[in-house]
Motif scaffolding. Structure first.
Motif, short mmCIF file in Angstrom:
data_model
loop_
_atom_site.label_atom_id
_atom_site.label_comp_id
_atom_site.label_asym_id
_atom_site.label_seq_id
_atom_site.Cartn_x
_atom_site.Cartn_y
_atom_site.Cartn_z
N ASP A 248 26.70 39.81 20.47
CA ASP A 248 26.16 38.72 21.29
C ASP A 248 27.18 37.60 21.46
O ASP A 248 27.35 37.04 22.55
CB ASP A 248 24.87 38.17 20.67
CG ASP A 248 23.75 39.18 20.67
OD1 ASP A 248 23.83 40.17 21.44
OD2 ASP A 248 22.79 38.99 19.89
N ILE A 249 27.87 37.27 20.38
CA ILE A 249 28.90 36.21 20.44
C ILE A 249 30.03 36.63 21.37
O ILE A 249 30.53 35.82 22.17
CB ILE A 249 29.41 35.87 19.03
CG1 ILE A 249 28.33 35.14 18.24
CG2 ILE A 249 30.68 35.04 19.09
CD1 ILE A 249 28.68 34.95 16.77
N PHE B 213 49.12 24.22 34.79
CA PHE B 213 48.09 24.28 33.74
C PHE B 213 47.11 25.39 34.13
O PHE B 213 46.53 25.37 35.21
CB PHE B 213 47.40 22.91 33.66
CG PHE B 213 46.28 22.86 32.66
CD1 PHE B 213 46.53 22.96 31.31
CD2 PHE B 213 44.96 22.72 33.08
CE1 PHE B 213 45.50 22.91 30.39
CE2 PHE B 213 43.92 22.66 32.17
CZ PHE B 213 44.20 22.76 30.81
N THR B 214 46.91 26.39 33.25
CA THR B 214 46.05 27.53 33.54
C THR B 214 45.00 27.68 32.45
O THR B 214 45.31 27.58 31.26
CB THR B 214 46.88 28.83 33.63
OG1 THR B 214 47.91 28.66 34.60
CG2 THR B 214 46.01 30.01 34.01
N VAL B 215 43.75 27.93 32.87
CA VAL B 215 42.64 28.15 31.95
C VAL B 215 41.93 29.44 32.39
O VAL B 215 41.52 29.55 33.54
CB VAL B 215 41.65 26.97 31.96
CG1 VAL B 215 40.49 27.23 31.04
CG2 VAL B 215 42.35 25.68 31.57
N LEU B 216 41.79 30.42 31.46
CA LEU B 216 41.15 31.70 31.77
C LEU B 216 40.05 32.01 30.75
O LEU B 216 40.13 31.60 29.58
CB LEU B 216 42.17 32.83 31.75
CG LEU B 216 43.37 32.72 32.69
CD1 LEU B 216 44.35 33.85 32.44
CD2 LEU B 216 42.90 32.73 34.13
N ASP B 217 39.06 32.77 31.18
CA ASP B 217 38.03 33.22 30.24
C ASP B 217 38.38 34.62 29.74
O ASP B 217 39.49 35.12 29.96
CB ASP B 217 36.64 33.17 30.89
CG ASP B 217 36.49 34.11 32.06
OD1 ASP B 217 37.43 34.86 32.36
OD2 ASP B 217 35.40 34.10 32.68
N GLY B 218 37.42 35.29 29.08
CA GLY B 218 37.69 36.60 28.50
C GLY B 218 37.92 37.69 29.54
O GLY B 218 38.51 38.72 29.23
N LYS B 219 37.46 37.49 30.77
CA LYS B 219 37.66 38.47 31.84
C LYS B 219 38.86 38.12 32.71
O LYS B 219 39.03 38.67 33.79
CB LYS B 219 36.42 38.53 32.71
CG LYS B 219 35.17 38.97 31.97
CD LYS B 219 33.99 38.92 32.91
CE LYS B 219 32.71 39.04 32.14
NZ LYS B 219 31.54 38.83 33.00
N ASN B 220 39.65 37.16 32.25
CA ASN B 220 40.82 36.66 32.98
C ASN B 220 40.44 36.01 34.31
O ASN B 220 41.20 36.04 35.26
CB ASN B 220 41.88 37.75 33.20
CG ASN B 220 42.56 38.14 31.91
OD1 ASN B 220 42.70 37.31 31.00
ND2 ASN B 220 42.99 39.38 31.82
N ASP B 221 39.26 35.42 34.36
CA ASP B 221 38.84 34.61 35.50
C ASP B 221 39.03 33.15 35.10
O ASP B 221 38.78 32.78 33.97
CB ASP B 221 37.37 34.84 35.85
CG ASP B 221 37.12 36.25 36.36
OD1 ASP B 221 38.04 36.84 36.94
OD2 ASP B 221 35.99 36.74 36.17
N GLY B 222 39.48 32.33 36.02
CA GLY B 222 39.67 30.92 35.70
C GLY B 222 40.36 30.18 36.84
O GLY B 222 40.22 30.54 38.00
#
Length: 129
Positions: free
Chosen positions: A81-82, A112-121
């Motif tokens: 879940d986490i 400056f780049t920010v991505l989530d776990g799916k490499n979306d950002g």
């Protein structure tokens, strides 16, 4: 005379049989004594320092292991879940300063780049010049 010998033989056989039964009775008593002695040693050996049976302690330990298995399954489910939630959170952050032009110093441009776990950002860039 033949009758007398048969009676003596029968008496001898009865005596031998009685003696054999007496020896077997003594042997059975000896084996019973040895079994009692082994039972006493076994009972002493199968107890722990508190006096409880090792078998009962093993049974308790197995019950605890089964409970731990349930707890472990719960931990794995919570971890899944986490990880599912964490894929939607920003996890990868990058910041790079650079010179956009050769004649300007001090690395005043940046990305400056920010991505989530799916490499979306998103990527934020500024060029100074």
């Amino acid at each position: 005379m033949f009758n007398v010998d048969m009676q003596v033989a029968a008496m001898a056989l009865a005596g031998i049989g009685g003696l054999l039964l007496l020896i077997l009775l003594v042997y059975i008593a000896f084996l019973h004594w040895k079994i009692k002695k082994l039972e006493t040693k076994y009972t002493f050996f199968m107890q722990d320092e508190t006096g409880t049976s090792v078998e009962a302690k093993l049974r308790d330990d197995v019950d605890k292991l089964h409970n731990l298995q349930g707890t472990l399954d719960l931990i794995h489910q919570t971890q899944k879940d986490i990880m599912a939630v964490q894929n939607h959170c920003f996890r990868k952050i990058g910041f790079v300063k650079y010179n956009a032009f050769d004649n300007i110093g001090n690395n005043l441009s940046f990305a400056f780049t920010v991505l989530d776990g799916k490499n979306d950002g998103f990527c934020l860039s500024s060029v100074y010049g």
